[in-house]
Design an enzyme around this catalytic site. Structure first.
Site, PDB file in Angstrom:
ATOM      1  N   THR A 197       0.939  -0.996   0.102  1.00 29.06           N
ATOM      2  CA  THR A 197       0.463  -0.505   0.118  1.00 29.06           C
ATOM      3  C   THR A 197       0.880   1.101   0.242  1.00 29.06           C
ATOM      4  OG1 THR A 197      -1.967  -1.226   0.827  1.00 29.06           O
ATOM      5  CG2 THR A 197      -1.680   1.091   1.691  1.00 29.06           C
ATOM      6  N   VAL A 226     -12.469  -5.815   2.280  1.00 28.95           N
ATOM      7  CA  VAL A 226     -11.795  -4.213   1.789  1.00 28.95           C
ATOM      8  C   VAL A 226     -10.500  -4.302   2.874  1.00 28.95           C
ATOM      9  CG1 VAL A 226     -12.493  -2.437   3.236  1.00 28.95           C
ATOM     10  CG2 VAL A 226     -14.274  -3.747   1.806  1.00 28.95           C
ATOM     11  N   GLY A 227      -9.838  -4.127   2.967  1.00 30.27           N
ATOM     12  CA  GLY A 227      -8.860  -4.174   3.537  1.00 30.27           C
ATOM     13  C   GLY A 227      -8.125  -2.921   5.121  1.00 30.27           C
ATOM     14  N   THR A 248       1.208  -0.901   6.522  1.00 27.35           N
ATOM     15  CA  THR A 248       1.295  -1.343   4.996  1.00 27.35           C
ATOM     16  C   THR A 248       1.370  -2.825   5.193  1.00 27.35           C
ATOM     17  OG1 THR A 248       2.396  -2.370   2.249  1.00 27.35           O
ATOM     18  CG2 THR A 248       3.896  -1.934   4.178  1.00 27.35           C
TER      19      THR A 248
HETATM   20  N1  ASP Z   1      -2.430  -3.377   3.234  1.00 30.26           N
HETATM   21  C1  ASP Z   1      -3.453  -2.862   2.201  1.00 30.26           C
HETATM   22  C2  ASP Z   1      -4.488  -4.543   2.454  1.00 30.26           C
HETATM   23  O1  ASP Z   1      -4.711  -6.203   3.092  1.00 30.26           O
HETATM   24  C3  ASP Z   1      -1.829  -4.281   1.190  1.00 30.26           C
HETATM   25  C4  ASP Z   1      -0.850  -3.847   1.362  1.00 30.26           C
HETATM   26  O2  ASP Z   1      -0.379  -3.185   2.277  1.00 30.26           O
HETATM   27  O3  ASP Z   1      -0.449  -4.879   1.326  1.00 30.26           O
HETATM   28  O4  ASP Z   1      -5.458  -4.523   1.573  1.00 30.26           O
END
Ligand code: ASP
Length: 339
Positions: A197, A226-227, A248
């Site tokens: 992210t 949804v993240g 992230t």
């Molecule tokens: N945190 C994000 C999610 O879970 C993805 C990521 O940061 O890699 O949607």
């Protein structure tokens, strides 16, 4: 555990989006520039602006936020404009256009924005819109709500002048088709490159803070997932009185401990940004020890406090965060728990 090799090797010019995208981006930014809001609130410190963001999205992203503030733009304009760059970049497969799709082959986006006075807006499960961070900002500024989801978020974006577009690039489509062929329950977990992210937090010279977070989420996720990125307090939290944090990695793990809110509250209690990030990561592992045995578990946090100290922490080696301060760009290798 590092960000994807192809992102690492992308040249500055590559990250600065293609010619067509650049034109679109420039016109959108120009549109936003007409509405530059003056910096207000916060404590007068007369310090250098500070910007930090997850990963190394190349200098231009972090620098855009820094320069926006240096040129008199508000910290909200700064974080929005910076996050729009990876959102428009078709080479980045974890944010905006070019993002890897869900299990059904659809690109769905999550984004949030927040200022240091508790104002915030988010879009979740948004499709077809190039700049989800800008839609999140409109939710914050034009509605009395915080979250808009799915079809409703799309309608809101269209009503506010955004155009519907296809965000699934040929490259992402090919990867999706490859995944379909090898698809099984484990294949989501096995892919190292299925997340990353952009979480970007900033403070202007007067101590006003803001942050923005944007992601296409986990590749091949269940439709509707949804993240943490759009969840205020999970992927992002900002408080002018204390500091800001962003995350992230596996969003579910971050949501379970309200990761970014936890970090800000730990800093409020006197912890350094570095220690607060580590404690939040340890809280995840304490509550959910199963993550210790999951091969591809990754969560990384970064944060700063109102004194301009910053820090980051990750479960495994490989997470880095970008910093722009006193006119200089730096990529900091985050501390971590295990190799
Ligand atoms: N945190 C994000 C999610 O879970 C993805 C990521 O940061 O890699 O949607």
């Amino acid at each position: 555990m590092n960000r994807r090799t192809f992102i690492k090797t992308t040249s500055l010019a590559g990250v600065a989006v293609t010619a067509t995208n650049a034109a679109h981006l420039t016109s959108h930014i120009a549109h936003r520039e007409l509405q530059l809001s003056p910096a207000t609130g916060g404590q007068a410190t007369n310090k250098s602006p500070l910007v930090i963001n997850t990963w190394d999205y190349k200098q231009i992203v972090t620098e855009t936020a820094y320069q926006t503030m240096s040129n008199g733009g508000s910290v909200l304009d700064a974080v929005e404009k910076a996050v729009m760059i990876p959102e428009a970049d078709p080479e980045i497969t974890s944010v905006g256009r070019g993002g890897f799709p869900d299990k059904d082959g659809k690109v769905t986006l999550d984004a949030s924005i927040m200022d240091g006075n508790g104002n915030c807006g988010s879009v979740v499960f948004l499709e077809h819109i190039l700049y989800p961070v800008s839609v999140a900002r409109l939710v914050m500024e034009k509605t009395q709500h915080v979250y808009l989801a799915g079809e409703g978020a799309l309608q809101f974006a269209l009503q506010n002048g955004f155009a519907k577009e296809n965000l699934l690039t040929e490259k992402a489509k090919k990867e999706y088709e490859k995944w379909l062929l090898e698809s099984n329950d484990e294949s989501i977990k096995k892919r190292k490159e299925n997340h990353d992210t952009i979480g970007l937090i900033a403070m202007d010279a007067n101590g006003n803070m803001a942050g923005a977070c944007s992601s296409s989420g986990m590749a091949w996720k269940i439709r509707g997932r949804v993240g943490d990125s759009p969840i205020i307090g999970a992927g992002l939290y900002v408080d002018n009185e204390v500091g800001a944090a962003t995350a992230t990695g596996i969003g579910e793990a971050v949501i379970k401990v309200c990761g970014s809110f936890l970090i800000v509250e730990l800093m409020r209690q006197g912890k350094s940004p570095q220690d607060a990030c580590q404690l939040a990561l340890e809280r995840i592992l304490h509550k959910q020890p199963k993550y210790k045995v999951e091969n591809n578990f990754l969560v990384g946090f970064c944060a700063f406090n109102k004194d301009g100290e910053h820090g980051g922490f990750c479960y495994k080696k490989g997470f880095e965060y970008s910093v722009y301060k006193e006119g200089k760009f730096e990529v900091v290798k985050s501390k971590y728990l295990k190799d």
